[in-house]
Design an enzyme around this catalytic site. Structure first.
Site, PDB file in Angstrom:
ATOM      1  N   GLN A   1       0.925  -1.147   0.067  1.00  0.00           N
ATOM      2  CA  GLN A   1       0.178  -0.011  -0.014  1.00  0.00           C
ATOM      3  C   GLN A   1       0.892   1.098  -0.113  1.00  0.00           C
ATOM      4  OE1 GLN A   1      -2.958  -1.827   3.568  1.00  0.00           O
ATOM      5  NE2 GLN A   1      -3.749   0.109   2.535  1.00  0.00           N
ATOM      6  N   HIS A   2       0.117   2.345  -0.529  1.00  0.00           N
ATOM      7  CA  HIS A   2       0.712   3.655  -0.126  1.00  0.00           C
ATOM      8  C   HIS A   2       1.811   4.403  -0.976  1.00  0.00           C
ATOM      9  CE1 HIS A   2      -1.427   3.054   3.797  1.00  0.00           C
ATOM     10  NE2 HIS A   2      -0.620   2.401   4.136  1.00  0.00           N
TER      11      HIS A   2
ATOM     12  N   ASP B   1      -2.617  -4.659  -0.379  1.00  0.00           N
ATOM     13  CA  ASP B   1      -1.925  -6.072  -0.031  1.00  0.00           C
ATOM     14  C   ASP B   1      -2.937  -6.794   1.311  1.00  0.00           C
ATOM     15  OD1 ASP B   1      -0.591  -4.505   1.753  1.00  0.00           O
ATOM     16  OD2 ASP B   1       1.411  -5.311   1.384  1.00  0.00           O
TER      17      ASP B   1
HETATM   18  O1  LIG Z   1       1.888   0.244   5.015  1.00  0.00           O
HETATM   19  C1  LIG Z   1       1.118  -1.136   5.047  1.00  0.00           C
HETATM   20  C2  LIG Z   1      -0.153  -1.104   5.691  1.00  0.00           C
HETATM   21  O2  LIG Z   1      -0.740   0.245   5.786  1.00  0.00           O
HETATM   22  C3  LIG Z   1       2.062  -2.145   4.659  1.00  0.00           C
HETATM   23  O3  LIG Z   1       1.259  -3.372   5.208  1.00  0.00           O
HETATM   24  C4  LIG Z   1       2.396  -2.253   3.178  1.00  0.00           C
HETATM   25  O4  LIG Z   1       1.233  -2.399   2.577  1.00  0.00           O
HETATM   26  C5  LIG Z   1       3.383  -3.205   2.906  1.00  0.00           C
HETATM   27  O5  LIG Z   1       3.170  -4.633   3.134  1.00  0.00           O
HETATM   28  P1  LIG Z   1       4.090  -5.666   3.051  1.00  0.00           P
HETATM   29  O6  LIG Z   1       5.120  -5.870   1.792  1.00  0.00           O
HETATM   30  O7  LIG Z   1       4.786  -5.860   4.325  1.00  0.00           O
HETATM   31  O8  LIG Z   1       3.015  -6.960   2.791  1.00  0.00           O
END
Ligand SMILES: O=C(CO)[C@@H](O)[C@H](O)COP(=O)(O)O
Ligand SMILES: Nc1ncnc2c1ncn2[C@@H]1O[C@H](COP(=O)(O)OP(=O)(O)O)[C@@H](O)[C@H]1O
Length: 467
Positions: free
Chosen positions: A71-72, A236
């Site tokens: 995300q983000h 994700d």
């Molecule tokens: O910043 C967040 C949720 O807000 C993280 O969960 C990212 O989405 C990264 O995910 P992974 O690569 O660790 O699964």
């Protein structure tokens, strides 16, 4: 039955699963690594996605595909569809002062009311404000902002820069699409109304720009040039909730690069303290979520320091007693997001001759990791979210010591689903949904339900060092 593919373009790698659309049976998998670092050229994700698809046997016999992703991340595009600078990822904390500035300008309560969340450095909006202030010439060139899964979906459809042979349809920015779950992590989207908050976008970036069209859970953005139907995709964590079929009473803890604790709820939450983000899920509901910057990499760093494998780290940890004789690792190796301490570093407390052993350090690392997540679960349930069991997923959930110590740290019964790629499975679920018109309910098996063995000493010691 037709095959469907799901992609997880995560922080450390790109994973692809190919499943039977009706039964969910796994046909093939593929994976490719992503570069390290908190800013990454999106071209590396595109290359890794194509490599992972090849490793999974290609798409010739696949009818539909969807992409879930970290995300983000800020993917800033110019009017020619070129990526303006490396994407700043969710774990890049340089925009922490921008988060503070936006909160000072609008107020935490107002931001939570308008977007469901109070932004921290992870959120896209803070990265846009950082860009405006630190790289004004780049900010002025921004014609569209996308998230990692939006951009990859657009590339899969054949869009991209005109001079790139993998994008025959060219730079049509108005064809960018996203979904509610990922849009809800931008900081300029209201998942209750389904609308972008353009005033917030402009306040951050300095001007308006094209944002991806927000698709519903079973809506398709279109097809690949070779005719594979595409699903909307997801952030994700929302992907994992869909892949697990998380239902009322389930709280999911994911231990990957990030640590997350989240649940699927009928009603949105609104936490003006900023601890719990009021995200949307990928099925039309809500996804209250707490995220930590430090998770599986705490164990990677500790294993490296001790010169052992992950399994050996686990064996060492189980040789130490609960509470590690007072040794406490506050594991803020990359700063921290929850609690919001972007400049923090990790600290080891309680070092005595008795506690300072390899076994104690291995256990303190796992206890510190899980205590941060237990605080996250507590913050989610404190908002009234129903919690009957914990499902633990992600790379570090594979470790038997993490499973056993989880039963000592969490007060809820712990379930470990069969090891798998639940984010990619959630994307495959979306692909099957868009293909058949019905949300599939594939079975998820449980491999372990560690006997509850709650040891309050572990969280008490950890809490005693809270910042
Ligand atoms: O910043 C967040 C949720 O807000 C993280 O969960 C990212 O989405 C990264 O995910 P992974 O690569 O660790 O699964
Ligand atoms: N047996 C294990 N014990 C502890 N950590 C593990 C184990 N296997 C993998 N990991 C860690 O899990 C992480 C990858 O998890 P994953 O959920 O795929 O992350 P992401 O989706 O964020 O890229 C890596 O940091 C890796 O070292």
């Amino acid at each position: 039955m037709p095959l469907v593919a799901g992609v997880d373009s995560s922080t450390q790698s790109c994973k692809v699963v190919i499943r039977d659309a009706e039964t969910g049976a796994l046909a093939r998998m593929g994976r490719a690594p992503h570069p390290d670092g908190t800013e990454v050229d999106p071209a590396a994700w595109w290359q890794a996605l194509r490599q992972a698809l090849t490793a999974a046997g290609g798409l010739d016999d696949v009818a539909a595909l969807a992409v879930a992703g970290q995300q983000h991340g800020m993917v800033a595009l110019d009017a020619e569809g070129r990526v303006i600078r490396d994407a700043l990822l969710w774990n890049d904390t340089r925009s922490a002062p921008a988060a503070t500035a936006l909160i000072a300008e609008f107020g935490a309560d107002e931001l939570a009311r308008r977007t469901g969340s109070v932004p921290v450095a992870s959120f896209t909006i803070t990265k846009l404000r950082w860009l405006r202030d630190a790289e004004p010439a780049n900010a002025e060139r921004v014609a569209a902002v996308a998230l990692p899964h939006d951009w990859l979906t657009w590339r899969l459809r054949g869009f991209g820069p005109a001079d790139d042979e993998t994008s025959p349809l060219g730079p049509v920015l108005s064809e960018l699409t996203t979904d509610r779950s990922d849009a809800s992590g931008t900081g300029y989207f209201d998942s209750v109304t389904g609308d972008y908050d353009r005033e917030l976008l402009v306040a951050a970036l300095g001007h308006d720009c094209i944002l991806p069209r927000v698709l519903g859970p079973a809506e398709s953005p279109g097809k690949t040039p070779s005719g594979v139907l595409l699903g909307a995709g997801a952030g994700d964590n929302a992907g994992a909730a869909l892949g697990l079929g998380a239902r009322a009473g389930d709280v999911v803890v994911s231990i990957g690069t990030s640590g997350t604790a989240f649940a699927v709820t009928e009603t949105p939450v609104n936490d003006t303290t900023g601890t719990v983000a009021g995200f949307a899920d990928a099925s039309g509901l809500s996804l209250p979520l707490v995220a930590t910057l430090n998770a599986a990499r705490i164990l990677d760093a500790t294993a490296r320091l001790l010169g052992v494998t992950h399994d050996e780290l686990g064996t060492l940890a189980l040789e130490a007693e609960p509470g590690s004789k007072g040794l406490v690792l506050q594991p803020y190796f990359e700063g921290e997001r929850t609690p919001n301490l972007p400049d923090a570093t990790a600290t080891l407390f309680g070092m005595t001759l008795a506690s300072t052993t390899r076994e104690g350090l291995a256990r303190a690392a796992i206890e510190g990791l899980l205590c941060g997540l237990a605080d996250g679960v507590a913050a989610v349930t404190a908002l009234g979210v129903q919690a009957e069991r914990l499902l633990i997923i992600g790379g570090a959930a594979l470790n038997p010591a993490v499973q056993a110590i989880a039963a000592q740290v969490f007060e809820l019964p712990v379930s470990i689903p069969t090891p798998g790629e639940y984010v990619a499975d959630g994307a495959a679920t979306q692909a099957a949904w868009v293909l058949t018109g019905t949300r599939p309910s594939w079975k998820v098996a449980t491999v372990a339900t560690p006997t509850p063995d709650y040891r309050p000493i572990i969280r008490q010691q950890y809490a005693a060092h809270a910042v």
